[in-house]
Write an enzyme that holds these catalytic residues in place. Structure first.
Site, PDB file in Angstrom:
ATOM      1  N   LYS A 121       0.833  -1.199   0.000  1.00 39.22           N
ATOM      2  CA  LYS A 121       0.000   0.000   0.000  1.00 39.22           C
ATOM      3  C   LYS A 121       0.868   1.250   0.000  1.00 39.22           C
ATOM      4  O   LYS A 121       0.663   2.164  -0.809  1.00 39.22           O
ATOM      5  CB  LYS A 121      -0.925   0.015   1.216  1.00 39.22           C
ATOM      6  CG  LYS A 121      -1.914   1.176   1.219  1.00 39.22           C
ATOM      7  CD  LYS A 121      -2.396   1.507   2.614  1.00 39.22           C
ATOM      8  CE  LYS A 121      -1.360   2.325   3.366  1.00 39.22           C
ATOM      9  NZ  LYS A 121      -1.846   2.817   4.661  1.00 39.22           N
ATOM     10  N   ASP A 139      -6.202   1.075   0.931  1.00 38.42           N
ATOM     11  CA  ASP A 139      -6.276   1.104   2.393  1.00 38.42           C
ATOM     12  C   ASP A 139      -7.679   0.667   2.801  1.00 38.42           C
ATOM     13  O   ASP A 139      -8.466   0.202   1.978  1.00 38.42           O
ATOM     14  CB  ASP A 139      -5.925   2.490   2.936  1.00 38.42           C
ATOM     15  CG  ASP A 139      -6.952   3.548   2.559  1.00 38.42           C
ATOM     16  OD1 ASP A 139      -7.902   3.238   1.795  1.00 38.42           O
ATOM     17  OD2 ASP A 139      -6.821   4.689   3.031  1.00 38.42           O
TER      18      ASP A 139
END
Length: 212
Positions: A121, A139
């Site tokens: 991420k 996320d």
């Protein structure tokens, strides 16, 4: 509603109504953004922005942080979540930047993921925000919103969500689409009680259409 129709409606709405969308983390260069994103894991951007000015002043370059210790860095970041681990990650990240990347933040996701404290991420955020690459950082907000609206169907992991979104969103829109979905999840499509009454994506939202 066909998936293509849903994607088109959602993306067209964002392009018209949210032509500018960017990270809410404060930074001045790739190194500072990398620090901020590492600190933001399981922590709010607001909290991170409160502590980074002093941190950036104390450690203006990777070489300075690499020469420090986790114990010293900890004193600057102790109000964020998991400060002990993050202090170790920041020092380790800075050392690797200096030793392996000439003090520069790399642009490739695979290189970024070699850095301590940097998962997929975070790597996707840096590649997208700094280098404008078509990478989609997933996320909790992006994962929730994409599934709730119906952009992804039955995605079980962030990687599945990432692959589905990058498959259907035009490459040139992926960097800003990441911010569209995050901000929508942060302020409108809330986890516990989405604000469907004020949301203008209702026409295309699978969740809303099935609630009626």
């Amino acid at each position: 509603m066909r998936k293509e129709e849903r994607y088109k409606g959602v993306l067209d709405w964002f392009q018209t109504h949210v032509p500018v969308a960017e990270t809410e983390l404060h930074y001045r260069n790739p190194y500072e953004l990398l620090i901020a994103v590492i600190l933001s894991a399981q922590c709010t951007d607001k909290r991170v922005n409160m502590i980074t000015p002093a941190l950036f002043e104390a450690f203006p370059e990777p070489e300075v942080m690499a020469a420090s210790t986790p114990e010293v860095v900890y004193e600057y970041i102790k109000s964020v979540s998991y400060p002990n681990n993050k202090a170790k990650h920041l020092v380790g990240m800075a050392k690797m930047l200096v030793e392996d990347f000439g003090g520069k933040v790399p642009s490739e996701v695979n290189d970024l993921m070699k850095l301590p404290g940097v998962g997929r991420k975070t790597a996707n955020v840096i590649a997208s925000v700094v280098y404008d690459k078509p990478t989609m950082a997933v996320d909790t907000h992006v994962f929730r919103v994409a599934n709730r609206i119906g952009l992804t169907l039955n995605s079980k992991t962030p990687l599945e969500t990432e692959k589905e979104l990058t498959k259907h969103i035009p490459k040139e829109l992926i960097p800003i689409a990441h911010h569209w979905l995050i901000l929508h999840g942060r302020y409108t499509c809330l986890a516990r009680k989405p604000k469907c009454d004020i949301c203008e994506l209702k026409t295309w939202c699978k969740y809303f259409l099935t609630q009626r």
